[in-house]
Motif scaffolding. Structure first.
Motif, PDB file in Angstrom:
ATOM      1  N   GLY A  87      29.953   2.858   4.894  1.00 44.87           N
ATOM      2  CA  GLY A  87      30.569   1.679   4.118  1.00 44.87           C
ATOM      3  C   GLY A  87      31.291   2.152   2.843  1.00 44.87           C
ATOM      4  N   ASP A 140      30.842   1.258   0.170  1.00 45.95           N
ATOM      5  CA  ASP A 140      29.907   1.330  -0.865  1.00 45.95           C
ATOM      6  C   ASP A 140      29.151   2.648  -0.953  1.00 45.95           C
ATOM      7  OD1 ASP A 140      28.459   0.737   1.355  1.00 45.95           O
ATOM      8  OD2 ASP A 140      27.412  -1.099   0.594  1.00 45.95           O
ATOM      9  N   GLY A 177      30.203  -8.829  13.580  1.00 41.28           N
ATOM     10  CA  GLY A 177      28.747  -8.748  13.382  1.00 41.28           C
ATOM     11  C   GLY A 177      28.047  -9.019  14.551  1.00 41.28           C
ATOM     12  N   THR A 182      36.041 -12.020  12.306  1.00 45.21           N
ATOM     13  CA  THR A 182      34.906 -12.069  11.448  1.00 45.21           C
ATOM     14  C   THR A 182      33.791 -12.020  12.546  1.00 45.21           C
ATOM     15  OG1 THR A 182      34.715 -14.637  11.591  1.00 45.21           O
ATOM     16  CG2 THR A 182      35.465 -13.489   9.558  1.00 45.21           C
ATOM     17  N   LYS A 240      20.214   0.481   0.894  1.00 47.13           N
ATOM     18  CA  LYS A 240      20.431  -0.871   2.001  1.00 47.13           C
ATOM     19  C   LYS A 240      19.785  -0.563   3.274  1.00 47.13           C
ATOM     20  CE  LYS A 240      24.049  -2.273  -0.995  1.00 47.13           C
ATOM     21  NZ  LYS A 240      25.549  -2.816  -0.883  1.00 47.13           N
ATOM     22  N   VAL A 266      20.283  -3.148   5.804  1.00 43.86           N
ATOM     23  CA  VAL A 266      21.172  -3.972   6.729  1.00 43.86           C
ATOM     24  C   VAL A 266      22.418  -3.506   6.603  1.00 43.86           C
ATOM     25  CG1 VAL A 266      21.764  -6.296   7.390  1.00 43.86           C
ATOM     26  CG2 VAL A 266      19.429  -6.037   6.477  1.00 43.86           C
ATOM     27  N   ASP A 297      26.349  -4.201   6.136  1.00 44.69           N
ATOM     28  CA  ASP A 297      27.373  -5.203   5.860  1.00 44.69           C
ATOM     29  C   ASP A 297      28.871  -4.976   6.260  1.00 44.69           C
ATOM     30  OD1 ASP A 297      29.004  -6.718   4.573  1.00 44.69           O
ATOM     31  OD2 ASP A 297      28.303  -6.546   2.544  1.00 44.69           O
ATOM     32  N   TRP A 298      29.159  -5.699   7.532  1.00 44.24           N
ATOM     33  CA  TRP A 298      30.095  -5.376   8.201  1.00 44.24           C
ATOM     34  C   TRP A 298      31.406  -5.547   7.547  1.00 44.24           C
ATOM     35  CZ3 TRP A 298      30.392  -2.705  12.533  1.00 44.24           C
ATOM     36  CH2 TRP A 298      29.536  -2.495  13.326  1.00 44.24           C
ATOM     37  N   ARG A 299      31.499  -6.238   6.552  1.00 47.30           N
ATOM     38  CA  ARG A 299      32.516  -6.076   5.514  1.00 47.30           C
ATOM     39  C   ARG A 299      33.177  -5.157   4.906  1.00 47.30           C
ATOM     40  NH1 ARG A 299      30.446 -11.237   1.934  1.00 47.30           N
ATOM     41  NH2 ARG A 299      28.608  -9.450   1.955  1.00 47.30           N
ATOM     42  N   LYS A 300      31.987  -4.182   4.860  1.00 42.67           N
ATOM     43  CA  LYS A 300      32.227  -2.896   4.048  1.00 42.67           C
ATOM     44  C   LYS A 300      32.409  -1.697   4.961  1.00 42.67           C
ATOM     45  CE  LYS A 300      29.338  -4.441   0.198  1.00 42.67           C
ATOM     46  NZ  LYS A 300      30.537  -4.532  -0.835  1.00 42.67           N
TER      47      LYS A 300
END
Length: 852
Positions: free
Chosen positions: A761, A763, A736, A733, A813, A815, A817-820
């Motif tokens: 991403g 998304d 970021g 994790t 967006k 920013v 989102d490193w999860r995506k």
């Protein structure tokens, strides 16, 4: 003659005339196909080619009875809720060069297919002319038809070829089906005819209109009242010429992920399927003519999530009928040789097949032209929800609950449910097997259960395939199943009703043992009269079909993680493909010149895993074997070598490998030498993998002195994308905390060259920056805090290529989102681009350009 008599006579005559005019499907003034009773035609199903070409030849080679194979596959169509079928008939196999129909086995089998589809209430759209040779994926063999003599291009312009086609179409429509006694032109289950498959016209509009008019006239002169359709999605500059030719509707296709990648595509492809935007949608003729999709498929994807998004987009575009291309004949599906870029079969791709079942529901309940917005907000619509992350599609109404993967969703009204279909487990059904199952209420307290056998994919099904190479295994196994329906209670009876299945039991706490087959589940004390021969809709209660297992030797299916950090433990998961559990499944690992043995634990079904403690690994590489001991036979993988690594004569040195990196080490997102073949790109001879002339290292070479323009884009642009999502998922994790991207490469010319690099991403967002490279090879740095929202190119490029070039998410967006984040996109920004890129990496550092 009294007035009442005259009135009744006129009424009867009017009704009779109306009945004559409306005995077939017709197209109203708004361009809607309607049944004779004026209701809207809604059809969803598949293409299927059993009587022709490769499927036909393969049945002969394999000793398969094609009529039995057709029966079995049509039964599966019925279980999946299909009511539509389409095929481009291989005219070259059933006609001579003059267009005369040949009464041969191909035509007789097609008659049989149409007749059997009719029995299952499945309607047909038939394309009499394919223009294809009969070879694919093999070489063409001799065939007597006009298509073989003239070829597609000449068929559209040569006078003799046109005359042969007109003759053939008339004879085809007048042909009486051997099994129904009804001519195709009069067959109620045939909804419409599409003249030909994917013509590519190059003549003048007048010539094109004249050609199509000749075909339409020939068909209508037979007395055919059914809609005559024509492909309007090719050469769209001729769209007016098409609609001026007397057709009743236009046909379309959609391959949102293009074709023939030869491997499964990675990343979220929902942006590719978000909008079926037809550029001439405002054309008056388009609006007043019927609209159907004859073929579609997200090719080279082994996921279920994308199909319902396509169905939704079709309905928003006003499409009434859609048929996936193509459903694999089950006798070929373990090899996937017919069309290796597609893979669809209930037994072999159960999650994808159930996704099509959900698509059928969408087509029958979603109004034409209704919009649910754009991705990512439209992943829940009507009774459907889509999850890319879980590869899960759910359909949930008051009476139906379908799912393509395990889910924890609670149905709306359990006590009102009448139909369940799924893969995996849910709140209502616990099941470890990998096949699909169907649970249908026959009457209050009595349900029909059907369970397909397990399937396990063992090789890349989208690569180079052969009748000598299996890509999947079917395994018939006993598993426990729990059915938690209040309609059945805790201790219902379970009785097999399919042939050669004697299983009979009583559930204990909802749970019982099940084997592939068909069963009647009845609440305790419930008396009923249902038997195997009872009719239930278009099937019999005891009907069942699943392919036999051809399993020979057990194997292990496993993909090693690319890299992990040294300060975390990590899990290794493997699938054992076997009919029984192994006596042991072990992992022999090597790191820092040390060897250690681990035991993989059985999770569920065929899945095993083991956690490798962080103390057992060091920076460098973790190499390992997986050793299976089944019935005293020991095989070591990855090379399936008999014996174990400790044997004195064990000679294999190839192992699985995972790179172990220190915390905050650079992470390679793209390495041209290893990843070039997995790039999503439009084929171009000037985009290659080649040694960098300055270093001799392999590089992605983009040598475009002029940037092409895609039909879906008015601005010249060339883009590539690489999916690296699995790499980041194996890391921790702290992603970021990274600060920059480093691109190793150089310009091919002495003029500085620019390219945009973007992180994509799941998304649909993209964050990019422009990099300028000089002729000197070096490390070019992009600070992550300088990345800004940019355009996402839909890659691979959809087909037809008039579809949108860029995708724009509904919410912008700012920013990351490193999860995506899961992919990297490269896109040209000037009229030329001539660069080498050896690699791209994510770095925790503070540095600027440096030469190498």
């Amino acid at each position: 003659m009294n007035k009442l008599y005259i009135y009744l006579l006129c009424t009867l005559l009017t009704a009779n005339l109306f009945g004559q005019e409306k005995k077939d499907v017709y197209v109203d003034k708004e361009g809607v196909m309607r049944w004779p009773n004026t209701t809207e035609v809604k059809g969803f199903g598949v293409n299927y080619t059993g009587p022709f070409a490769h499927a036909y030849r393969s049945s002969k080679k394999l000793g398969v009875n094609l009529k039995e194979a057709i029966d079995n596959d049509i039964y599966h169509f019925s279980r999946l809720g299909f009511d539509a079928y389409r095929v481009h008939v291989w005219d070259t196999e059933i006609s001579d060069s003059l267009g005369n129909i040949l009464e041969n086995e191909h035509l007789e089998l097609f008659d049989y297919l149409v007749a059997e589809l009719k029995k299952r209430n499945i309607n047909c759209l038939i394309t009499p002319i394919a223009f294809w040779g009969n070879g694919w994926p093999e070489k063409d063999t001799y065939s007597p038809g006009f298509s073989h003599k003239y070829g597609k291009e000449a068929c559209l312009t040569n006078a003799a070829a046109i005359k042969a086609q007109a003759n053939y179409l008339a004879q085809f429509l007048n042909h009486k089906n051997k099994y129904t006694g009804i001519a195709y032109k009069n067959e109620p289950s045939i909804v419409a005819f599409e003249v030909s498959n994917e013509p590519h016209h190059v003549g003048t509009p007048e010539q094109v209109t004249a050609y199509i008019s000749t075909m339409v006239e020939s068909m209508k002169n037979t007395g055919c009242l059914k809609p005559i359709l024509y492909n309007v999605s090719h050469s769209i500059e001729l769209v007016d010429a098409y609609y001026n030719a007397g057709i009743d509707g236009g046909t379309f296709q959609w391959y949102p992920t293009n074709l023939v990648s030869e491997a499964e595509l990675g990343g979220n492809l929902l942006p590719n399927a978000d909008n079926y935007k037809i550029p001439f949608a405002n054309n008056k003729a388009f609006k007043s003519h019927a609209k159907i999709v004859y073929e579609f498929d997200p090719a080279d994807t082994h996921k279920a999530y994308i199909y319902p998004a396509m169905a939704r987009s079709f309905r928003t575009a006003g499409i009434q009928w859609a048929t996936q291309f193509a459903y694999d004949p089950t006798f070929l599906a373990n090899k996937n040789t017919e069309y290796n870029t597609h893979y669809m079969n209930l037994s072999y791709t159960p999650h994808k097949a159930l996704s099509l079942k959900i698509c059928s529901e969408i087509f029958h309940e979603m109004p034409m032209y209704k919009s649910y917005g754009a991705f990512p907000e439209n992943t829940t619509f009507g009774n459907v929800s889509i999850s890319y992350d879980k590869d899960l599609v759910e359909y949930m109404s008051d009476e139906k609950f379908f799912y393509t993967n395990s889910t924890i969703t609670s149905p709306k009204k359990v006590k009102q449910l009448k139909e369940i279909a799924g893969v995996g487990s849910s709140k209502l059904i616990d099941y470890e097997g990998t096949g699909a199952y169907f649970l249908d209420e026959l009457e209050t307290g009595v349900w029909r259960l059907e369970v397909q056998p397990d399937v396990l994919i063992t090789k890349n099904p989208y690569g180079k395939n052969s009748l000598k190479k299996k890509v999947a295994e079917i395994i018939w196994n006993n598993w426990e199943m729990s059915v938690k329906l209040p309609q059945l209670g805790n201790d219902f009876t379970v009785k097999a009703v399919n042939e050669n299945n004697q299983l009979s039991s009583t559930a204990e706490k909802h749970t019982f043992t099940v084997y592939p087959g068909t069963y009647i589940l009845a609440k305790k004390g419930k008396k009923h009269k249902w038997t195997a021969e009872s009719n239930f809709g278009a099937i019999k209660v005891g009907e069942y079909y699943a392919p036999k297992s051809e399993f020979e030797n057990f194997t292990v299916v496993h993909s090693p993680k690319k890299e992990v950090f040294s300060d975390t433990s990590f899990t290794i998961e493997a699938t054992l493909v076997n009919t029984t559990l192994p006596h042991s499944l072990k992992l022999i690992g090597y790191t820092n010149h040390q060897q250690k043995e681990y035991t993989l634990k059985h999770l569920k079904g065929y899945t095993y895993d083991v956690e490798i403690p962080k103390d057992d690994i060091g920076e460098g590489y973790f190499n390992y074997f997986i050793v299976a001991d089944v019935n005293n036979t020991v095989i070591t993988f990855p090379n399936a070598i008999k014996g174990k690594p400790s044997d004195w004569d064990f000679t294999s040195t190839e192992m699985y490998e995972t790179r172990i990196i220190a915390p905050l080490s650079s992470i390679t997102l793209f390495d041209a030498s290893k990843d070039f073949e997995k790039l999503n790109k439009t084929w171009n001879t000037n985009v290659t993998l080649a040694p960098n002339f300055r270093t001799a290292k392999d590089a992605l070479k983009i040598n475009l002195d002029s940037i092409p323009t895609d039909l879906g884009n008015t601005v010249p642009n060339y883009a590539l994308r690489y999916y690296f999502g699995n790499t980041l998922k194996t890391s921790n994790t702290t992603i970021g905390n990274y600060t920059q991207l480093e691109i190793i490469g150089n310009a091919l010319v002495d003029t500085p060259q620019k390219i945009e690099i973007a992180l994509v991403g799941n998304d649909g967002t993209a964050f990019g920056a422009i990099v300028e490279m000089t002729e000197k090879k070096g490390i070019y740095v992009v600070k992550l805090d300088t990345l800004r929202t940019t355009k996402l190119v839909t890659l691979p490029r959809p087909y037809p290529d008039f579809l949108p070039y860029y995708f724009s998410p509904t919410t912008v967006k700012t920013v990351i989102d490193w999860r995506k984040i899961e992919s990297i996109q490269l896109a040209t920004v000037e009229k030329h681009c001539q660069i080498n890129i050896e690699s791209i990496r994510l770095v925790y550092a503070t540095s600027s350009f440096s030469s190498l």
